[in-house]
Design a protein around this motif. Structure first.
Motif, PDB file in Angstrom:
ATOM      1  N   LEU A  56      -8.526  -6.558   4.470  1.00  0.00           N
ATOM      2  CA  LEU A  56      -8.060  -7.020   3.170  1.00  0.00           C
ATOM      3  C   LEU A  56      -6.613  -6.623   2.880  1.00  0.00           C
ATOM      4  N   ILE A  57      -6.012  -5.804   3.755  1.00  0.00           N
ATOM      5  CA  ILE A  57      -4.650  -5.330   3.519  1.00  0.00           C
ATOM      6  C   ILE A  57      -3.668  -6.491   3.581  1.00  0.00           C
ATOM      7  N   GLU A  58      -2.807  -6.565   2.589  1.00  0.00           N
ATOM      8  CA  GLU A  58      -1.738  -7.568   2.578  1.00  0.00           C
ATOM      9  C   GLU A  58      -0.463  -6.914   3.090  1.00  0.00           C
ATOM     10  N   GLY A  59       0.282  -7.623   3.921  1.00  0.00           N
ATOM     11  CA  GLY A  59       1.522  -7.070   4.450  1.00  0.00           C
ATOM     12  C   GLY A  59       1.260  -6.133   5.612  1.00  0.00           C
ATOM     13  N   ALA A  60       2.228  -5.247   5.871  1.00  0.00           N
ATOM     14  CA  ALA A  60       2.141  -4.351   7.022  1.00  0.00           C
ATOM     15  C   ALA A  60       1.061  -3.291   6.819  1.00  0.00           C
ATOM     16  N   ASN A  61       0.279  -3.054   7.840  1.00  0.00           N
ATOM     17  CA  ASN A  61      -0.748  -2.010   7.803  1.00  0.00           C
ATOM     18  C   ASN A  61      -0.099  -0.676   8.170  1.00  0.00           C
ATOM     19  N   VAL A  62       0.602  -0.112   7.196  1.00  0.00           N
ATOM     20  CA  VAL A  62       1.336   1.138   7.400  1.00  0.00           C
ATOM     21  C   VAL A  62       0.968   2.118   6.291  1.00  0.00           C
ATOM     22  N   PRO A  63       1.222   3.409   6.501  1.00  0.00           N
ATOM     23  CA  PRO A  63       0.955   4.384   5.428  1.00  0.00           C
ATOM     24  C   PRO A  63       1.885   4.158   4.239  1.00  0.00           C
ATOM     25  N   ILE A  64       1.424   4.565   3.054  1.00  0.00           N
ATOM     26  CA  ILE A  64       2.253   4.588   1.846  1.00  0.00           C
ATOM     27  C   ILE A  64       2.408   6.042   1.437  1.00  0.00           C
ATOM     28  N   GLN A  65       3.664   6.465   1.230  1.00  0.00           N
ATOM     29  CA  GLN A  65       3.925   7.877   0.954  1.00  0.00           C
ATOM     30  C   GLN A  65       3.356   8.323  -0.400  1.00  0.00           C
ATOM     31  N   GLN A  66       3.505   7.482  -1.417  1.00  0.00           N
ATOM     32  CA  GLN A  66       3.001   7.845  -2.742  1.00  0.00           C
ATOM     33  C   GLN A  66       2.448   6.619  -3.442  1.00  0.00           C
ATOM     34  N   VAL A  67       1.242   6.751  -3.949  1.00  0.00           N
ATOM     35  CA  VAL A  67       0.648   5.716  -4.782  1.00  0.00           C
ATOM     36  C   VAL A  67      -0.169   6.416  -5.874  1.00  0.00           C
TER      37      VAL A  67
END
Length: 299
Positions: free
Chosen positions: A34-45
């Protein structure tokens, strides 16, 4: 195809059963597909600027209740769609009745990591902190309010870093303008007034020991001398003019004065300062930034 007609109503008597709750869709915890865009980590959410009253520790006396604004964030690993945003606030609210200080943030950050299953967590608590201030000569008193932030970070090794930020307002009288005004008086007998302006020092310190807002305020007072005043009569206004005459400063001077004072405290392991003189002569501001200069430290 026959469409089912939807009722346009709100039923205040409707009760959520465990079975109904289990049936609710949960896209945030969905699969990586279901991930949209790059499947990369996000530093802060997370969420920013949720408000609640909190009790803060004071250097002397009973704790004080203040309105606080909170920013809470966690890291998000690759392969995860998102986080349950409401847990940022719900977890924080479990600590709402405790007395707040920098080390309290570590407890909340640990709870974030456990409840949101993340590697890193971050917190910022912002508030206006009142301190009673004496006038210079008239004997009056009034409340000075300081913009303060308590910040905490818990990394993937569970190493806790804590910071305090303070906005300190002061007056800066220009040494060059003073000399030019004196020159006009002496050489041409012309009345001239040197320019001064409201100024602000944005001070962030990284700490290793217990520290209070009062401590950081006192550091700024010791370094800069010319804090803006609250209660003022004529004798106080005259005193403030004398104070500015005695402690004239360029923006570079202000930064170095703060460096000298901050560097003398063992509890402060790192710092960064931004001084802004909001010019009364120019239509622009004069700015100076300085840091302790540690490798990989605050910039």
């Amino acid at each position: 195809m026959i469409s089912q007609e939807v009722q346009r109503l709100y039923d205040p008597a409707f009760t959520v059963t465990p079975e109904y709750k289990e049936s609710l869709p949960d896209l945030q915890n969905g699969p990586a597909s279901l991930i949209e865009g790059a499947n990369v980590p996000i530093q802060q959410v997370g969420i920013s600027n949720f408000k609640l009253p909190l009790k803060f520790r004071r250097r002397e006396g009973e704790p004080i209740m203040l309105e606080a604004s909170v920013d809470g964030y966690v890291s998000l690993e690759m392969g995860k769609k998102g986080i349950n945003m409401s847990r940022i606030m719900r977890t924080f609210y479990k600590f709402q009745d405790k007395i707040f200080h920098l080390d309290r943030l570590e407890e909340i950050l640990k709870a974030y990591k456990e409840e949101l299953d993340c590697q890193e967590s971050f917190l910022k608590v912002s508030f206006n902190y009142p301190m009673m201030m004496d006038s210079l000569r008239s004997g009056m008193k009034g409340y000075q309010y300081y913009k303060v932030q308590l910040k905490g970070r818990l990394d993937n090794y569970d190493q806790f870093q804590k910071y305090m930020h303070l906005d300190f307002e002061y007056s800066s009288a220009c040494p060059c303008s003073y000399e030019l005004a004196e020159h006009a008086r002496e050489k041409r007998e012309v009345a001239a007034i040197p320019h001064s302006q409201r100024s602000v020092a944005n001070v962030t310190v990284a700490l290793k020991d217990e520290f209070f807002v009062e401590d950081l305020v006192q550091i700024c007072r010791n370094a800069l001398k010319t804090e803006t005043q609250v209660m003022v009569k004529r004798e106080d206004e005259q005193a403030f003019a004398e104070l500015n005459g005695a402690y004239q400063k360029f923006v570079e001077d202000a930064a170095r004065l703060l460096y000298d004072e901050l560097d003398s405290y063992n509890s402060i392991c790192d710092f960064v300062v931004r001084c802004v003189h909001m010019e009364s002569l120019h239509s622009h501001d004069a700015v100076s930034r300085i840091c302790k200069g540690l490798p990989n430290g605050l910039r």
